[in-house]
Each structure stands twice: as C-alpha cells, then as structure tokens.
Design an enzyme around this catalytic site. Sequence first.
Site, PDB file in Angstrom:
ATOM      1  N   HIS A  96       0.810  -1.201   0.000  1.00 61.24           N
ATOM      2  CA  HIS A  96       0.000   0.000   0.000  1.00 61.24           C
ATOM      3  C   HIS A  96       0.856   1.268   0.000  1.00 61.24           C
ATOM      4  O   HIS A  96       0.392   2.332   0.419  1.00 61.24           O
ATOM      5  CB  HIS A  96      -0.991   0.007   1.171  1.00 61.24           C
ATOM      6  CG  HIS A  96      -2.069  -1.015   1.009  1.00 61.24           C
ATOM      7  ND1 HIS A  96      -3.133  -1.138   1.882  1.00 61.24           N
ATOM      8  CD2 HIS A  96      -2.274  -1.980   0.064  1.00 61.24           C
ATOM      9  CE1 HIS A  96      -3.925  -2.121   1.486  1.00 61.24           C
ATOM     10  NE2 HIS A  96      -3.412  -2.647   0.382  1.00 61.24           N
TER      11      HIS A  96
ATOM     12  N   TYR B 149      -3.296   4.110  -3.023  1.00 66.53           N
ATOM     13  CA  TYR B 149      -3.118   4.414  -1.605  1.00 66.53           C
ATOM     14  C   TYR B 149      -2.198   5.618  -1.383  1.00 66.53           C
ATOM     15  O   TYR B 149      -2.185   6.189  -0.293  1.00 66.53           O
ATOM     16  CB  TYR B 149      -2.558   3.199  -0.859  1.00 66.53           C
ATOM     17  CG  TYR B 149      -3.569   2.100  -0.681  1.00 66.53           C
ATOM     18  CD1 TYR B 149      -4.448   2.098   0.390  1.00 66.53           C
ATOM     19  CD2 TYR B 149      -3.657   1.057  -1.594  1.00 66.53           C
ATOM     20  CE1 TYR B 149      -5.393   1.103   0.557  1.00 66.53           C
ATOM     21  CE2 TYR B 149      -4.592   0.048  -1.444  1.00 66.53           C
ATOM     22  CZ  TYR B 149      -5.454   0.074  -0.370  1.00 66.53           C
ATOM     23  OH  TYR B 149      -6.395  -0.912  -0.222  1.00 66.53           O
TER      24      TYR B 149
END
Length: 426
Positions: A196, A247
Amino acid sequence: MSKLTVVGGGSTYTPELVDGIATGRSSVDVGEIVLVDPDTDRLATVGSCCARLLAHAGHPARIRTTTSLAEGAEGALAVLLQLRVGGQVARHSDETFPLDCGCVGQETTGAGGLAKALRTVPVVLDIARRVREVAGEGAWLVNFTNPVGIVTRALLDEGHRAVGLCNVAIGLQRLFAELLAVDTGAVRLEHVGLNHLSWERAVLVAGEEGVTDRLPELLAEHGPRLAEHVGTPLPWLRRLGMVPSYYLKYFYAHDEVVRAQRTERPRAEVVGEVEAELLKLYADPTVVHKPAQLAQRGGAYYSEAAVQLVHALTGGGPAEEHVVNVRNGQTLPFLPADAVIEVPATVDGSGARPLPARPVPPLLSGLISQVTSYEQLALAAALHGGRDRVADALLAHPLVGQYEYADTLADELVRLNAPYLPWARR
C-alpha cells in the site's frame, strides 16, 4: 491433488477465490478446499455457494467447512489467511476516529491501520503456530490479511514459510494490458515499494521486437484514465513519470482526502451493505455463478493473484515471477535487510526471492524509509503492547507525525480497541 485451506473462509471474498479455481483461471491442482471460520452461519452460507460454483463448472474439487483450525489445516499444502479481526464494526472505528485530529481515517494505513495491526498480528501468529503443528513445516502461508506488510513481517520473524500478497499490482497489470490491447501475460511490472505504498516505474511488454517499456506511452495516451484510477491529478502524474498505487493519495493529497472523508459515508458502511446483499445471494440455491455485486466488495483479481501464487509455491514447476511481500535482503539498500518490501520476485517451491531493483530516487526512498520505520514500531507495539509504543509508532507515521496528535490518537486507539488487546485490559 492437494488440499487448500482458507482461514477466514466465511468471508464474502471466498467465492471470488473459488471462482478462479472453478473456471480454470488457475492450474492449481486442488482436490479439496477447506474453509475455516468461527462464524458458523456465514461459513454454511459461503460454503454452500462455493460448492455450487465448483459443481456447476464441473470442477472435481470438494468444499469442506469447519470451525476447527486443526482439522482444517491438517495436511494442507498451502493455507490462505484472510482475516478481519473485529469485522466491519472495528473497520468503521479505524476509518473514523483519526478524523477528530484531522488525520486520514483508513483501515490499512495511518492510525486506523495501526489499530488493525494491533488487533491482527497476535491472532495471526497464534493461527500460524497452530497451523504449523498440524500441517507441518512444509506448509506455505499465503497472507492476504491487512496490513499485509506488517503481518507478513511478523510471520517471517517467527520463522514461518510465509509470503504476503496484495491485489494492487495485478489490478494495474490488468489495466495496463487492457489499455495497450495486449495479453495480460505479456505485461511485467517494475513495481517497487511497500504494501500500500508502491509505484510502477516501468511497464515491460514483450513483443516481436523484444521487451519494451510502454509506460511513457500509457502516460501520454491514457493519462486521464490512469489519473482517475489512482486518484492523482494528471499533470502531476505525468511529471512523476510513474504510476503510484491509489493508496498514495492518502499521502500526496492528505488534507483533501480528510475533507472528503468528513462528508462521505465511511467505507465500512458501504461494504457492510454489500456484504449483506452478497450473503443473501450466496444463500440462494439457484446462484451458481459469482455474483456481479462481488466486484463492489473490493479485492479485484484477488482470486487470480492468490491461486497463481499458490501454484508457484506448490506446483513443483519452474520459477514464476510474482509481485509479493518478501524480505528485503539487499534489494533496496537504504532499508534494513529484515524489512518486508513489495517487489517482483521469482517464486517456486523454495519460496520467493526478490529480483534486483534499480536505484530508487529520493522522492520515493524517503517515504519508503519513513513508513518502514513506522512498520517496525507498529510491530513492536503489536507484539509487546503498551500505550507509549502505540504513540511512538504514530509519531513516526508521516500521516500523523506530531506528538500532540500521536498522544491523542494513541489514547483513543487503545480505548476503542481494548476488547481486542489483552495488555490494554490489565
């Protein structure tokens, strides 16, 4: 034929995984899929649906459900971990309590991600120890449980045969292939970073003239589609010359995201509604295909990524290339060797070995280093407890980073999550 065990098998994700096996998108030689979950109602509903998917596709594998981890994992060649400790109620908390300090509310990063790590790491380690007792030292643990990087590092630190997996890379690979009108298998990614927190630095496509980097073409001709997909302004995306994971918007557009989150419904509420609808569909005996609504649940291409990785780890064939979460070693020299990074790796029955990486520019390496330091502190807090360890991890996180916020969020995090943290109840 091998036995595949899914811990957290009552998840609404599970039919996605089984559909990938049933429809032949994987060459995994599976004879039995065992779903393990403490929730008997969800387990019965999801298990019945998965059995229908396999039967309708004419796949010979059988579905078995159990609440017993020992029974489910015994003799398994690979065990998939897809847990959500605390369910959507805890997720709702993760996505909302940081907003009071003006910090991003998200279930896998920032203060919310730390809360999830604290709840999850001890549970996963307990499961892993019990799996190894019944499945043996040779069983592979494929971790899809968030936060994937921290959880995978915890597993590796305890000596488990574990590989972490996320669907971000495979999702971008599929998107790039679609935009370039090429076969997915012809596309390789130069993916670098952490779970992420990753970037695509090159999109390597095999063709008649050899392998070429098509990323400049993608940015020039399909920039608006890519910018929308990752939530990034187009001019900045083209200046960056890379495609960041979506992200990264939590870092690159923090204040903008917080303003939006304060007016939007938490994702947990939306997912909760989708899950309720999916469970009704799974209970319908006429449903023999993966419901279209499953695409709204998130986790696109999860099944493909998971089954391909399991095949590489257990199939006994030549090494394959996959983007996974694995020990750094010397791959990114600015990080400790024991850090867990998300990069392309060669994967076979002996494990995953990261491929060499080009030097990483400071724009990326600085943020990667800071989040790696946070992850180390987060793991220490998850393993040893203590309010001050929680505050230290938050102070190190670039989405918090101020001692007043770190102290306030640490107190609130511990208060909200005390039912899941034995050390907080003493």
